[in-house]
Design an enzyme around this catalytic site. Structure first.
Site, PDB file in Angstrom:
ATOM      1  N   GLU A   1       8.267  76.476  34.846  1.00 17.76           N
ATOM      2  CA  GLU A   1       7.904  75.293  34.118  1.00 17.76           C
ATOM      3  C   GLU A   1       7.660  74.421  33.931  1.00 17.76           C
ATOM      4  O   GLU A   1       8.998  73.688  34.111  1.00 17.76           O
ATOM      5  CB  GLU A   1       9.201  76.103  32.541  1.00 17.76           C
ATOM      6  CG  GLU A   1       8.476  77.061  31.542  1.00 17.76           C
ATOM      7  CD  GLU A   1       8.900  77.766  30.580  1.00 17.76           C
ATOM      8  OE1 GLU A   1       9.055  78.212  30.492  1.00 17.76           O
ATOM      9  OE2 GLU A   1       9.951  76.609  29.987  1.00 17.76           O
TER      10      GLU A   1
ATOM     11  N   ASP B   1      12.829  68.230  21.323  1.00 18.87           N
ATOM     12  CA  ASP B   1      14.169  68.587  22.171  1.00 18.87           C
ATOM     13  C   ASP B   1      14.912  68.078  21.968  1.00 18.87           C
ATOM     14  O   ASP B   1      15.301  66.808  21.094  1.00 18.87           O
ATOM     15  CB  ASP B   1      12.877  67.778  23.067  1.00 18.87           C
ATOM     16  CG  ASP B   1      12.115  68.856  24.006  1.00 18.87           C
ATOM     17  OD1 ASP B   1      12.330  70.526  24.700  1.00 18.87           O
ATOM     18  OD2 ASP B   1      10.984  68.232  24.070  1.00 18.87           O
TER      19      ASP B   1
END
Lengths: 402, 290
Positions: free
Chosen positions: B49, B60
């Site tokens: 990824e 995040d």
């Protein structure tokens, strides 16, 4: 504009703008919020309680004041000021906070979080949480904490936790990021978003709680002038005070509407917060930020740009999605005034009318000066005085001295 | 069959579970990322990824926030990331900027390991969905996961991705209702990324007990492989996830390892190969035995 104005659609889109662009984790809480809001809207008891508090706690209706000396000085149309600065806590933000606060309580929420830029939304949220006995945490950029120190004290006095946000430009955008991170972690918390921003249903819900401004103003101007205004003027950061004033008049083709953005200190990207500015490369383009699709100040790579404004409440890279639609429909004109013009208007209104406006609202006042030269004395203008300027006095003195 | 399908099919046939590694592209530079990816492939990672840095990474935690900032400070953008991927694939789009004298080690799996871009929607939107899909496919990208895209808003994007045979991968969260899981599974391709818990990305000491339950709920609606991510940082956690899911995703723990090496160097960036070896050793530990 042709045809009736009927936005957003059921999925929260204002034309191609708006919608929901969030991590999947937030979809369940957003759907829960939307359901609860629809139920509350239809509940007479909820509305009665809100109306009573708006009257007895906020002090609504706020006056529509004829600014006679300002009118004479500008030598143009008759200028009325919608005095949201006289609402409890000193700005229009309380209208939305009361509505959402009651909704949070109705949903059984114990904890409320919010972001704040100028601190007015933070203060209003902290106030409502005190009133309703809810735990309250406010995210605020450290740059904004510096320039709106008085509001930080106020929030703490009201029992809220103020959590500094030290990332990015350390202003409103970063505070929203942090509030969303809190919400995605604590999905049982109520996120009390302060403007017509974010994922559906926030833009429509906040507009609904703010539209009382225009609703009152319409009745008030009809009472004193016997007719609708020619022009409405409001400053636009996220755009809640503007949507609040304009919404009730959108269907009146004769009423011209102007949104005033923060022109900052120049036209280059990063020097202002004017999403609709037309300068080469310095303006915003449609994009996705913080849950919604709207005009955003960004670079060619789609990275959100830093912004600048003397006013913390307008210092934001995106604009509410409904404004994006109204811009594209040419229903509302968007313009901008500079930091300098806003500071000048801040002093002008203080001198002439004994009203110290918030630096945000001073942008709307500054535009009146430009507008006045183009209008006749028999024409009528309403400017939204969205907040009072006590919070800005220290920062304004510092800036005016320099 | 797409690369992602082939990889999961191969895993299934060999009775293994998958290991998916995330890193933020351009942290601390794309030259480093190139070396680290080669190291991850050597270590035997099954799916890569590649994070596209964004200025406002609201899903995040602090580790990937800092990595994104470092990557942006280094001038990373989507165009350069796609060039790097093309270079890694040995395709025609390789550029002088990222190509370097080969160290002599031929990376394994460089051609058949799936690459998934992990991004917020805006950088991709600004490139233009059609342009992005075209260039991604040409570069050798297999799938795209957009953190802030839900199925309801994905219509146009999915149509374009489908036309380019690019897998649009979706997240399922612990908060997702069965109705939402069904909706997600009806549009998802590649694999389902199950988020182990509410919250932002980042390592946690313990895994949520709800993971098994979530994976079982998802299984009722799809035959796609299910990967579990968010908060997985230790070998024990990888193993425990692999008992119930098809693959485990490790992200922030790898990014944190990169950050530690940058911090330890105090000033000058660590060499790309040295940094890559550190990451390879760390991932090697997580991977054995599976």
């Amino acid at each position: 504009m042709t045809g009736p104005y009927n936005y957003p659609d059921p999925s929260g889109h204002f034309g191609k703008y708006g919608g929901r662009f969030v991590p999947e984790t937030l979809m369940a809480p957003l759907e829960e919020l939307e359901r609860a809001y629809r139920e509350a809207q239809a509940d007479e008891k909820f509305n009665e309680e809100l109306d009573a508090l708006l009257k007895n706690y906020v002090g609504r209706p706020t006056p529509l004041f004829f600014a006679e000396r300002l009118t004479r000085r500008l030598n143009g149309p008759k200028i009325y000021l919608k005095r949201e600065d006289l609402a409890h806590t000193g700005a229009h933000k309380i209208n939305n906070c009361l509505g959402q606060g009651l909704l949070a309580r109705r949903m059984g929420k114990k904890r409320v979080i919010a972001e704040t830029g100028a601190g007015q939304h933070g203060v209003a949220t902290a106030t409502v949480c005190a009133l309703l006995g809810l735990e309250c945490e406010i995210y605020m950029g450290t740059e904004d904490m510096r320039r709106q120190e008085l509001n930080v004290f106020r929030m703490r006095l009201l029992g809220a936790t103020v959590t500094p946000v030290d990332s990015g430009s350390r202003t409103l955008k970063d505070a929203i990021n942090e509030a969303l991170r809190d919400w995605v972690t604590n999905v049982d918390t109520y996120y009390l978003l302060g403007s017509v921003l974010g994922p559906h249903p926030y833009p429509v819900m906040v507009r609904d709680f703010q539209k009382i401004i225009g609703h009152e103003a319409r009745a008030q101007i009809l009472a004193c002038e016997g007719r609708l205004p020619d022009v409405l003027v409001a400053c636009v950061g996220g755009g809640s005070n503007a949507m609040g004033l304009l919404y009730d008049f959108l269907g009146e083709g004769s009423v011209r509407m102007v949104g005033v953005e923060a022109g900052g200190r120049g036209h280059a990207l990063g020097e202002h917060a004017a999403r609709f500015i037309d300068a080469e490369g310095g303006g915003g383009r449609p994009g996705i930020l913080q849950g919604t699709y709207s005009y955003i100040l960004q670079n060619d790579d789609g990275q959100i740009s830093l912004t600048h404004s003397v006013s913390a409440g307008l210092d934001y890279a995106a604009i509410g999605p409904e404004h994006a639609l109204l811009h594209d429909l040419h229903r509302v004109e968007y313009t901008h005034v500079s930091d300098g013009e806003a500071l000048e208007a801040f002093q002008l209104l203080s001198h002439l009318e004994g009203i110290i406006p918030a630096l945000e609202s001073a942008h709307a006042v500054a535009y009146l000066k430009r507008l006045a030269t183009a209008l006749r004395p028999d024409q009528v203008v309403i400017a939204n005085l969205s907040g009072r300027g006590d919070k800005d006095v220290a920062e304004a003195v510092r800036l005016i001295k320099n | 069959m797409t690369r992602i399908q082939k990889r999961f099919e191969a895993l299934r046939q060999s009775g293994r579970k998958g290991f998916i590694a995330y890193l933020t592209a351009g942290d601390p530079s794309l030259l480093h990322t190139d070396s680290i990816i080669r190291a991850l492939l050597r270590a035997g990672v099954d799916v890569l990824e590649v994070g596209v840095p964004f200025s406002d990474p609201l899903a995040d935690g602090p580790v990937i926030q800092r990595a994104s900032q470092r990557a942006l400070d280094a001038g990373t953008n989507l165009t350069k990331i796609l060039k790097m991927v093309a270079d890694l694939r040995g395709g025609s789009e390789s550029t002088s900027e990222h190509s370097r004298p080969d160290s002599g080690v031929v990376p394994v799996n460089r051609e058949d390991t799936p690459f998934v871009l992990f991004s917020y929607l805006n950088p991709i939107w600004q490139m233009g969905i059609e342009t992005f899909a075209c260039r991604s496919r040409a570069a050798g990208v297999d799938g795209v996961l957009l953190t802030d895209l839900i199925p309801e808003e994905s219509g146009e994007i999915k149509k374009v991705f489908d036309a380019h045979d690019l897998d649009l991968i979706f997240l399922v969260a612990p908060t997702s209702t069965d109705e939402r899981i069904r909706k997600i599974c009806s549009v998802a391709r590649g694999f389902i990324y199950a988020v182990s818990r509410t919250g932002t990305t980042g390592a946690r000491e313990s895994l949520s007990e709800g993971v098994e339950n979530l994976v079982q709920r998802i299984r009722r609606f799809t035959s796609l492989p299910i990967a579990v991510g968010f908060g997985i940082s230790t070998r024990a956690q990888v193993q425990s996830v692999c008992k119930v899911a098809d693959a485990a995703v490790v992200g922030s723990a790898i990014v944190r390892r990169i950050e530690e090496q940058i911090d330890a160097n105090r000033g000058p960036l660590p060499g790309a190969e040295a940094l890559a070896r550190q990451v390879e050793a760390f991932v090697g530990e997580l991977l054995t035995p599976r």
